[in-house]
Motif scaffolding. Structure first.
Motif, PDB file in Angstrom:
ATOM      1  N   MET A   1      88.005 -38.328   5.862  1.00  0.00           N
ATOM      2  CA  MET A   1      87.541 -37.107   5.202  1.00  0.00           C
ATOM      3  C   MET A   1      86.427 -37.461   4.221  1.00  0.00           C
ATOM      4  O   MET A   1      86.323 -38.596   3.754  1.00  0.00           O
ATOM      5  N   ARG A   2      85.622 -36.467   3.871  1.00  0.00           N
ATOM      6  CA  ARG A   2      84.570 -36.667   2.879  1.00  0.00           C
ATOM      7  C   ARG A   2      85.167 -36.722   1.485  1.00  0.00           C
ATOM      8  O   ARG A   2      86.115 -35.999   1.175  1.00  0.00           O
ATOM      9  N   ALA A   3      84.598 -37.566   0.643  1.00  0.00           N
ATOM     10  CA  ALA A   3      85.050 -37.672  -0.733  1.00  0.00           C
ATOM     11  C   ALA A   3      83.894 -38.172  -1.596  1.00  0.00           C
ATOM     12  O   ALA A   3      82.907 -38.715  -1.082  1.00  0.00           O
ATOM     13  N   ILE A   4      84.014 -37.974  -2.893  1.00  0.00           N
ATOM     14  CA  ILE A   4      83.113 -38.575  -3.874  1.00  0.00           C
ATOM     15  C   ILE A   4      83.951 -39.569  -4.661  1.00  0.00           C
ATOM     16  O   ILE A   4      84.963 -39.198  -5.279  1.00  0.00           O
ATOM     17  N   PRO A  13      79.424 -43.068  -8.943  1.00  0.00           N
ATOM     18  CA  PRO A  13      79.993 -42.113  -7.983  1.00  0.00           C
ATOM     19  C   PRO A  13      79.049 -41.829  -6.828  1.00  0.00           C
ATOM     20  O   PRO A  13      77.846 -41.649  -7.009  1.00  0.00           O
ATOM     21  N   GLY A  14      79.608 -41.815  -5.629  1.00  0.00           N
ATOM     22  CA  GLY A  14      78.819 -41.534  -4.440  1.00  0.00           C
ATOM     23  C   GLY A  14      79.710 -41.114  -3.288  1.00  0.00           C
ATOM     24  O   GLY A  14      80.942 -41.143  -3.391  1.00  0.00           O
ATOM     25  N   PRO A  15      79.100 -40.718  -2.173  1.00  0.00           N
ATOM     26  CA  PRO A  15      79.890 -40.264  -1.025  1.00  0.00           C
ATOM     27  C   PRO A  15      80.708 -41.393  -0.425  1.00  0.00           C
ATOM     28  O   PRO A  15      80.293 -42.558  -0.420  1.00  0.00           O
ATOM     29  N   ALA A  16      81.876 -41.044   0.096  1.00  0.00           N
ATOM     30  CA  ALA A  16      82.756 -42.030   0.739  1.00  0.00           C
ATOM     31  C   ALA A  16      83.508 -41.331   1.860  1.00  0.00           C
ATOM     32  O   ALA A  16      83.714 -40.119   1.836  1.00  0.00           O
ATOM     33  N   ASP A  17      83.908 -42.128   2.831  1.00  0.00           N
ATOM     34  CA  ASP A  17      84.742 -41.631   3.931  1.00  0.00           C
ATOM     35  C   ASP A  17      86.100 -42.298   3.792  1.00  0.00           C
ATOM     36  O   ASP A  17      86.214 -43.529   3.920  1.00  0.00           O
TER      37      ASP A  17
END
Length: 319
Positions: A1-4, A13-17
């Motif tokens: 799922m997408r997460a920060i 902080p950045g996008p993470a899967d």
């Protein structure tokens, strides 16, 4: 799922899967609809809370959404329920800047509540941390100085997330609210209940307060992180009054004052606070000022922007 998230404490902080979390026996899996930003988000990213954390550390403490799955021991929540709350539990790192989050039905450091029909997901997500803090502070001041008609309070940082609730709650009690605010926010913060505003960038706040209240104000609420300023403004409080920092900037020396009651405010009984502030919003007795509604991908940029200060109300991210 997408997460920060941050990969580790101190990261950016950045996008993470990340995998969709699975609820334990006493936990609830929630599909998030909206989340709001708070200063505590970056505190968590920098390791500012003394709690264990996961890796990567998914940020976000405030959110609203729908229950997807509940653990076998959960009572009072069921799939399909709309909920909102402060997703603050040990370990940290299963936050609301994600498509799904898991939270205990009775979180160790947060609170979860069914969302009334009267509240949209955006409003419900914007409410918990800032609203509970403001309500808790006002109730503390009620006990200390009987905040109400005939009383005065100086709120420093009045246009931020906590401030916009504090101004309304103090004004609803009948108190005279003096708010620090930039000139272009004057009309807006007065509409929320402030009786007087002072442009902290242009004017000498202490001088103007002394001029309008020569005997001192009854209470001071400081929502900024400037310890010297809080110490200086505490001299504006009358003997027997109360000064509260919501950011733990009261020094040990000031806390020992015998002239005024000084407090580094800490929330207690969060489920009760969340229930009361939710009722205030659902009934229309207070409004929940949302400054910006942003897309999920904009969360890292918005966190950085909020860290600079100057916010007007809450920032909400649509998940």
């Amino acid at each position: 799922m997408r997460a920060i998230a941050v990969p580790d404490i101190g990261g950016t902080p950045g996008p993470a899967d990340v995998p969709v979390p699975s609820p334990g026996p006493e936990e609830i899996l929630i599909r998030l609809t909206a989340a709001s930003l708070n200063p505590i988000d970056l505190d968590i990213a920098q390791g500012g809370l003394p709690l264990p954390t996961t890796r990567p550390l998914v940020l976000g403490v405030d959110g609203a959404g729908q229950v997807v799955e509940v653990g076998a021991a959960v009572r009072g929540f069921a799939p399909g329920d709309l909920v909102h709350g402060q997703f603050l539990d040990a370990p940290l790192g299963r936050g609301t800047f994600a498509e799904y989050a898991v939270l205990a039905q009775s979180p160790s450091h947060g609170a979860l509540l069914h969302t009334p029909d009267a509240l949209s997901a955006d409003v419900a997500a914007a409410l918990p941390t800032a609203g509970m803090t403001a309500l808790g502070v006002m109730e503390t001041l009620d006990e200390a100085v009987n905040l109400g008609a005939g009383r005065s309070i100086l709120i420093v940082g009045a246009t931020g997330g906590v401030g916009v609730f504090a101004v309304q709650l103090a004004a609803a009690r009948g108190a005279e609210v003096i708010a620090t605010a930039r000139a272009d926010a004057d009309a807006w913060i007065r509409d929320l209940g402030a009786s007087q505003t002072i442009d902290y960038r242009r004017d000498d706040v202490a001088e103007l307060v002394r001029k309008s209240h020569p005997d001192g104000v009854d209470a001071l609420l400081d929502l900024t992180r400037d310890q010297p300023r809080f110490t200086a403004y505490s001299t504006l409080v009358r003997d027997g009054g109360s000064a509260i920092s919501a950011t733990f900037t009261a020094s040990p020396e000031l806390l020992a004052s015998e002239r005024i009651a000084v407090t580094n405010f800490m929330m207690r009984d969060k489920p009760a606070l969340l229930a009361r502030i939710t009722d205030e919003a659902a009934s229309g007795r207070i409004t929940v000022p949302i400054e910006r509604t942003i897309a999920f991908d904009e969360i890292p940029e918005a966190l950085a922007r909020n860290a600079v200060g100057g916010a007007r109300g809450k920032t909400v991210a649509r998940i």
